[in-house]
Design a protein around this motif. Structure first.
Motif, mmCIF file in Angstrom:
data_model
loop_
_atom_site.group_PDB
_atom_site.id
_atom_site.type_symbol
_atom_site.label_atom_id
_atom_site.label_comp_id
_atom_site.label_asym_id
_atom_site.label_seq_id
_atom_site.Cartn_x
_atom_site.Cartn_y
_atom_site.Cartn_z
ATOM 1 N N ILE A 56 -2.804 -2.091 -5.290
ATOM 2 C CA ILE A 56 -2.537 -0.844 -4.566
ATOM 3 C C ILE A 56 -3.299 0.313 -5.220
ATOM 4 C CG2 ILE A 56 -0.768 0.825 -3.902
ATOM 5 C CD1 ILE A 56 1.222 -1.514 -3.816
ATOM 6 N N SER A 57 -3.297 0.362 -6.539
ATOM 7 C CA SER A 57 -4.021 1.425 -7.264
ATOM 8 C C SER A 57 -5.509 1.379 -6.931
ATOM 9 C CB SER A 57 -3.840 1.256 -8.777
ATOM 10 O OG SER A 57 -2.491 1.295 -9.135
ATOM 11 N N TYR A 58 -6.060 0.163 -6.874
ATOM 12 C CA TYR A 58 -7.476 -0.028 -6.544
ATOM 13 C C TYR A 58 -7.770 0.458 -5.122
ATOM 14 C CZ TYR A 58 -11.661 -2.678 -5.164
ATOM 15 O OH TYR A 58 -12.887 -3.053 -4.671
ATOM 16 N N GLU A 59 -6.895 0.111 -4.190
ATOM 17 C CA GLU A 59 -7.101 0.518 -2.789
ATOM 18 C C GLU A 59 -6.955 2.019 -2.600
ATOM 19 O OE1 GLU A 59 -5.458 -3.656 -0.778
ATOM 20 O OE2 GLU A 59 -4.159 -1.892 -0.880
ATOM 21 N N GLU A 60 -6.025 2.632 -3.338
ATOM 22 C CA GLU A 60 -5.778 4.069 -3.221
ATOM 23 C C GLU A 60 -6.710 4.904 -4.099
ATOM 24 O OE1 GLU A 60 -3.593 5.583 -1.197
ATOM 25 O OE2 GLU A 60 -2.938 3.665 -0.352
ATOM 26 N N LYS A 61 -7.429 4.247 -5.025
ATOM 27 C CA LYS A 61 -8.260 4.958 -6.009
ATOM 28 C C LYS A 61 -7.434 6.038 -6.705
ATOM 29 C CE LYS A 61 -11.812 2.505 -4.945
ATOM 30 N NZ LYS A 61 -12.216 1.418 -5.882
ATOM 31 N N SER A 62 -6.239 5.661 -7.094
ATOM 32 C CA SER A 62 -5.257 6.622 -7.602
ATOM 33 C C SER A 62 -5.572 7.080 -9.028
ATOM 34 C CB SER A 62 -3.853 6.009 -7.568
ATOM 35 O OG SER A 62 -3.829 4.811 -8.321
ATOM 36 N N GLU A 63 -5.105 8.298 -9.348
ATOM 37 C CA GLU A 63 -5.221 8.859 -10.688
ATOM 38 C C GLU A 63 -3.852 9.086 -11.322
ATOM 39 O OE1 GLU A 63 -7.971 12.156 -9.333
ATOM 40 O OE2 GLU A 63 -8.952 11.559 -11.223
ATOM 41 N N HIS A 64 -2.803 8.935 -10.522
ATOM 42 C CA HIS A 64 -1.433 9.000 -11.025
ATOM 43 C C HIS A 64 -0.538 8.199 -10.091
ATOM 44 C CE1 HIS A 64 -0.419 11.994 -7.941
ATOM 45 N NE2 HIS A 64 -1.544 12.599 -8.256
ATOM 46 N N PHE A 65 0.765 8.151 -10.387
ATOM 47 C CA PHE A 65 1.616 7.165 -9.723
ATOM 48 C C PHE A 65 2.170 7.544 -8.352
ATOM 49 C CE2 PHE A 65 3.980 9.294 -13.196
ATOM 50 C CZ PHE A 65 4.929 9.997 -12.479
ATOM 51 N N SER A 66 2.026 8.776 -7.908
ATOM 52 C CA SER A 66 2.608 9.178 -6.620
ATOM 53 C C SER A 66 2.076 8.385 -5.421
ATOM 54 C CB SER A 66 2.392 10.676 -6.394
ATOM 55 O OG SER A 66 3.203 11.418 -7.262
ATOM 56 N N PRO A 67 0.747 8.205 -5.256
ATOM 57 C CA PRO A 67 0.246 7.442 -4.098
ATOM 58 C C PRO A 67 0.724 5.995 -4.096
ATOM 59 C CG PRO A 67 -1.530 8.668 -5.157
ATOM 60 C CD PRO A 67 -0.356 8.730 -6.085
ATOM 61 N N VAL A 68 0.827 5.391 -5.262
ATOM 62 C CA VAL A 68 1.266 4.000 -5.360
ATOM 63 C C VAL A 68 2.738 3.875 -4.980
ATOM 64 C CG1 VAL A 68 1.569 2.042 -6.926
ATOM 65 C CG2 VAL A 68 -0.463 3.492 -7.122
ATOM 66 N N LEU A 69 3.555 4.795 -5.461
ATOM 67 C CA LEU A 69 4.976 4.790 -5.115
ATOM 68 C C LEU A 69 5.184 4.949 -3.619
ATOM 69 C CD1 LEU A 69 6.642 6.952 -7.918
ATOM 70 C CD2 LEU A 69 6.972 4.514 -7.518
ATOM 71 N N GLU A 70 4.375 5.796 -2.997
ATOM 72 C CA GLU A 70 4.511 6.019 -1.557
ATOM 73 C C GLU A 70 4.215 4.748 -0.780
ATOM 74 O OE1 GLU A 70 2.846 9.178 1.787
ATOM 75 O OE2 GLU A 70 2.898 9.734 -0.337
ATOM 76 N N ILE A 184 9.126 -1.977 -15.595
ATOM 77 C CA ILE A 184 8.299 -1.762 -14.404
ATOM 78 C C ILE A 184 7.859 -0.310 -14.212
ATOM 79 C CG2 ILE A 184 10.069 -1.291 -12.636
ATOM 80 C CD1 ILE A 184 7.041 -3.671 -12.392
ATOM 81 N N LEU A 185 8.687 0.665 -14.570
ATOM 82 C CA LEU A 185 8.305 2.055 -14.344
ATOM 83 C C LEU A 185 7.108 2.469 -15.188
ATOM 84 C CD1 LEU A 185 11.618 4.093 -13.899
ATOM 85 C CD2 LEU A 185 10.078 3.203 -12.169
ATOM 86 N N SER A 186 7.098 2.048 -16.447
ATOM 87 C CA SER A 186 5.959 2.390 -17.302
ATOM 88 C C SER A 186 4.695 1.690 -16.815
ATOM 89 C CB SER A 186 6.252 2.029 -18.756
ATOM 90 O OG SER A 186 6.593 0.664 -18.875
ATOM 91 N N ILE A 187 4.841 0.456 -16.311
ATOM 92 C CA ILE A 187 3.690 -0.273 -15.779
ATOM 93 C C ILE A 187 3.142 0.431 -14.535
ATOM 94 C CG2 ILE A 187 2.969 -2.415 -14.655
ATOM 95 C CD1 ILE A 187 3.189 -2.665 -17.661
ATOM 96 N N VAL A 188 4.023 0.861 -13.645
ATOM 97 C CA VAL A 188 3.600 1.606 -12.453
ATOM 98 C C VAL A 188 2.862 2.877 -12.862
ATOM 99 C CG1 VAL A 188 4.399 2.948 -10.465
ATOM 100 C CG2 VAL A 188 5.398 0.706 -10.931
ATOM 101 N N ALA A 189 3.432 3.616 -13.811
ATOM 102 C CA ALA A 189 2.848 4.887 -14.235
ATOM 103 C C ALA A 189 1.461 4.710 -14.838
ATOM 104 C CB ALA A 189 3.774 5.567 -15.245
ATOM 105 N N VAL A 190 1.300 3.726 -15.700
ATOM 106 C CA VAL A 190 0.025 3.546 -16.409
ATOM 107 C C VAL A 190 -1.038 2.911 -15.510
ATOM 108 C CG1 VAL A 190 -1.094 2.320 -18.309
ATOM 109 C CG2 VAL A 190 1.079 3.476 -18.689
ATOM 110 N N LEU A 274 2.558 10.467 -18.151
ATOM 111 C CA LEU A 274 3.068 11.803 -17.833
ATOM 112 C C LEU A 274 1.943 12.831 -17.735
ATOM 113 C CD1 LEU A 274 6.237 11.985 -20.112
ATOM 114 C CD2 LEU A 274 6.217 12.043 -17.612
ATOM 115 N N ALA A 275 1.017 12.776 -18.681
ATOM 116 C CA ALA A 275 -0.057 13.773 -18.723
ATOM 117 C C ALA A 275 -0.959 13.684 -17.496
ATOM 118 C CB ALA A 275 -0.874 13.604 -20.000
ATOM 119 N N THR A 276 -1.269 12.452 -17.046
ATOM 120 C CA THR A 276 -2.100 12.297 -15.850
ATOM 121 C C THR A 276 -1.359 12.778 -14.601
ATOM 122 O OG1 THR A 276 -1.349 9.975 -15.689
ATOM 123 C CG2 THR A 276 -3.484 10.390 -16.728
ATOM 124 N N ARG A 277 -0.030 12.698 -14.629
ATOM 125 C CA ARG A 277 0.760 13.159 -13.474
ATOM 126 C C ARG A 277 0.749 14.674 -13.346
ATOM 127 N NH1 ARG A 277 2.278 14.635 -9.532
ATOM 128 N NH2 ARG A 277 4.165 14.210 -8.334
#
Length: 339
Positions: A56-70, A184-190, A274-277
Motif C-alpha cells: 500500500i505504501s508503494y502504491e500510495e508513494k506515502s511519506e507518512h502513515f495517514s494515506p495507508v491508514l485510509e 503493528i502500529l509502529s510497523i504501519v508508522a515506519v 512521529l517526525a515524518t508525520r
C-alpha cells in the motif's frame, strides 16, 4: 533489489526488536509455556502484515502513515487510528528512553544522565535524515542478532534441554494475534514513511519474509530459554539478565550494550514515525522536529521501564486487534485490485 530488500528488513527488525523484545519481558508477557504454535502463527501473520503495508505504501508513494491508514480502515476510522498511532509511538518511545536510561544505570551511569546521553544520540541521528536511520539499522541489527543468538545458544549448550512440540498442548495460540497487534502500529508508522523510497515490490517481499522468519526463529529460541528459567524470572526486571545470571561479567557487559542498541534502534524508529508525520505541518527539518518530540517525552520517563511495559503493552495489543484483522483480510477484501 536484494540490497534494498535487506535495507527495509533491517528497518523492520530495528522497529520491533526494542526494549521489551530484546530484554525478554515482552516475549514472556505474551508467550511463555505452550506457545510454540502461537509463535509459528505470529511469524505468518507478521509476514503478511508487513507485505500488505509495504504494498500500500508503494502504491500510495506515502511519506507518512495517514494515506495507508485510509486505505486500510477507511477515511473516518483512519482519523481514530491516526491519533492512536501518535499516542502509541509517543508512549512506547518514552518506554525506550526509560529503558535506555535503565540499561546505562546497570553500568553505574546515573539514571537521568543515561537518559540525557540517550536523547542526545537520538537527535544526532536525525541530522542525516532518513539515510541516518537506515544506515544505523544496517550496522546495529546484525550485531544485535548475533549477540542475542550467541547468548541463547550458549545457554542451551550449558544446560541440557529436550526440545518437544506437542500439538495437543498449545493453549496459548491466541497470543499470536495480540503479539502481532502489539507491534503493528509502529510497523504501519515506519513502513508508511518509506513508500516513496520503495522501487519494486520484490523489495517488499524480501523484507517481509526475511524479517518474519528471523523474528519467528529468535522468538521461539528465546521463549524456550525463558521457560526453563520460569522460577527465576520474577526476580529480574529484565529477563535477559536471568539468562546471564551465571555468565562471566564480560558477557553481561556485552549484552547490556546489545540491549541498549536494541532500545536505541526502536526509539529511533518511533521518533522517525512521529517526525515524518508532523514535520510538514511545522515546515522544519527532521532533526528539529525530532528534538521537539524528544524534549516532550523526557518528563514521562520518571514512571520507569517495567511499569510502562506492563501497563501499556497489553493495552495497545488489545486495541490494535481490529487493525491486524483488517490488514490480514486486506488481500481478500481487495482481491480484484491485487495482482
Amino acid at each position: 533489489m536484494w540490497k534494498a530488500g535487506f535495507k527495509w528488513m533491517y528497518l523492520i527488525l530495528g522497529t520491533v526488536i526494542g526494549a521489551g523484545y530484546a530484554s525478554g519481558r515482552e516475549l514472556w508477557q505474551f508467550f511463555g509455556f505452550e506457545s510454540g504454535l502461537a509463535i509459528i502463527l505470529f511469524t505468518f501473520f507478521f509476514i503478511i502484515c508487513c507485505y500488505v503495508i509495504m504494498k500500500i505504501s508503494y502504491e500510495e508513494k506515502s511519506e507518512h502513515f495517514s494515506p495507508v491508514l485510509e486505505r486500510l480502515v477507511g477515511a473516518k476510522l483512519s482519523y481514530v487510528y491516526d491519533l492512536l498511532i501518535v499516542m502509541y509511538l509517543f508512549t512506547t518511545t518514552v518506554v525506550m528512553i526509560a529503558g535506555g536510561g535503565a540499561t546505562l544505570q546497570g553500568l553505574t551511569v546515573p539514571y537521568w544522565i543515561g537518559i540525557l546521553i540517550f536523547c542526545f544520540l537520538l537527535v544526532l541521528l536525525f541530522f542525516w535524515d532518513v539515510k541516518g536511520i537506515l544506515s544505523l539499522n544496517s550496522v546495529l541489527i546484525p550485531i544485535l542478532l548475533l549477540g542475542l543468538g550467541y547468548v541463547l545458544f550458549h545457554f542451551h549448550t550449558e544446560h541440557v534441554h529436550i526440545w518437544t512440540f506437542n500439538w495437543k498442548e498449545q493453549y496459548n495460540w491466541p497470543a499470536a494475534f495480540t503479539f502481532t497487534s502489539l507491534n503493528i502500529l509502529s510497523i504501519v508508522a515506519v513502513l508508511s514513511a518509506i513508500g516513496k523510497e520503495i522501487k519494486d515490490l520484490n523489495e517488499a517481499k524480501i523484507a517481509s519474509v526475511g524479517s518474519g522468519l528471523i523474528l519467528g526463529a529468535v522468538s521461539y529460541l528465546y521463549n524456550e530459554t525463558l521457560t526453563q528459567l520460569a522460577d527465576k524470572i520474577s526476580g529480574f526486571e529484565i529477563p535477559l539478565f536471568a539468562i546471564l545470571d551465571e555468565s562471566p561479567f564480560i558477557m553481561f557487559l556485552a549484552m547490556s550494550i546489545v540491549l541498549w542498541m536494541a532500545i536505541y534502534t526502536t526509539a529511533a524508529a518511533g521518533v522517525f514515525g512521529l517526525a515524518t508525520r508532523f514535520k510538514n505541518y511545522f515546515k522544519i527539518p527532521l532533526w528539529q522536529m525530532a528534538s521537539v518530540l524528544i524534549i516532550l517525552m523526557v518528563p514521562f520517563t520518571k514512571f520507569g521501564f517495567a511499569t510502562l511495559v506492563s501497563i501499556l503493552y497489553p493495552l495497545y495489543a488489545l486495541i490494535n486487534l481490529y487493525l491486524v484483522v483488517t490488514i490480514l483480510l486486506f488481500p481478500i477484501t481487495n482481491r480484484y485490485k491485487w495482482d
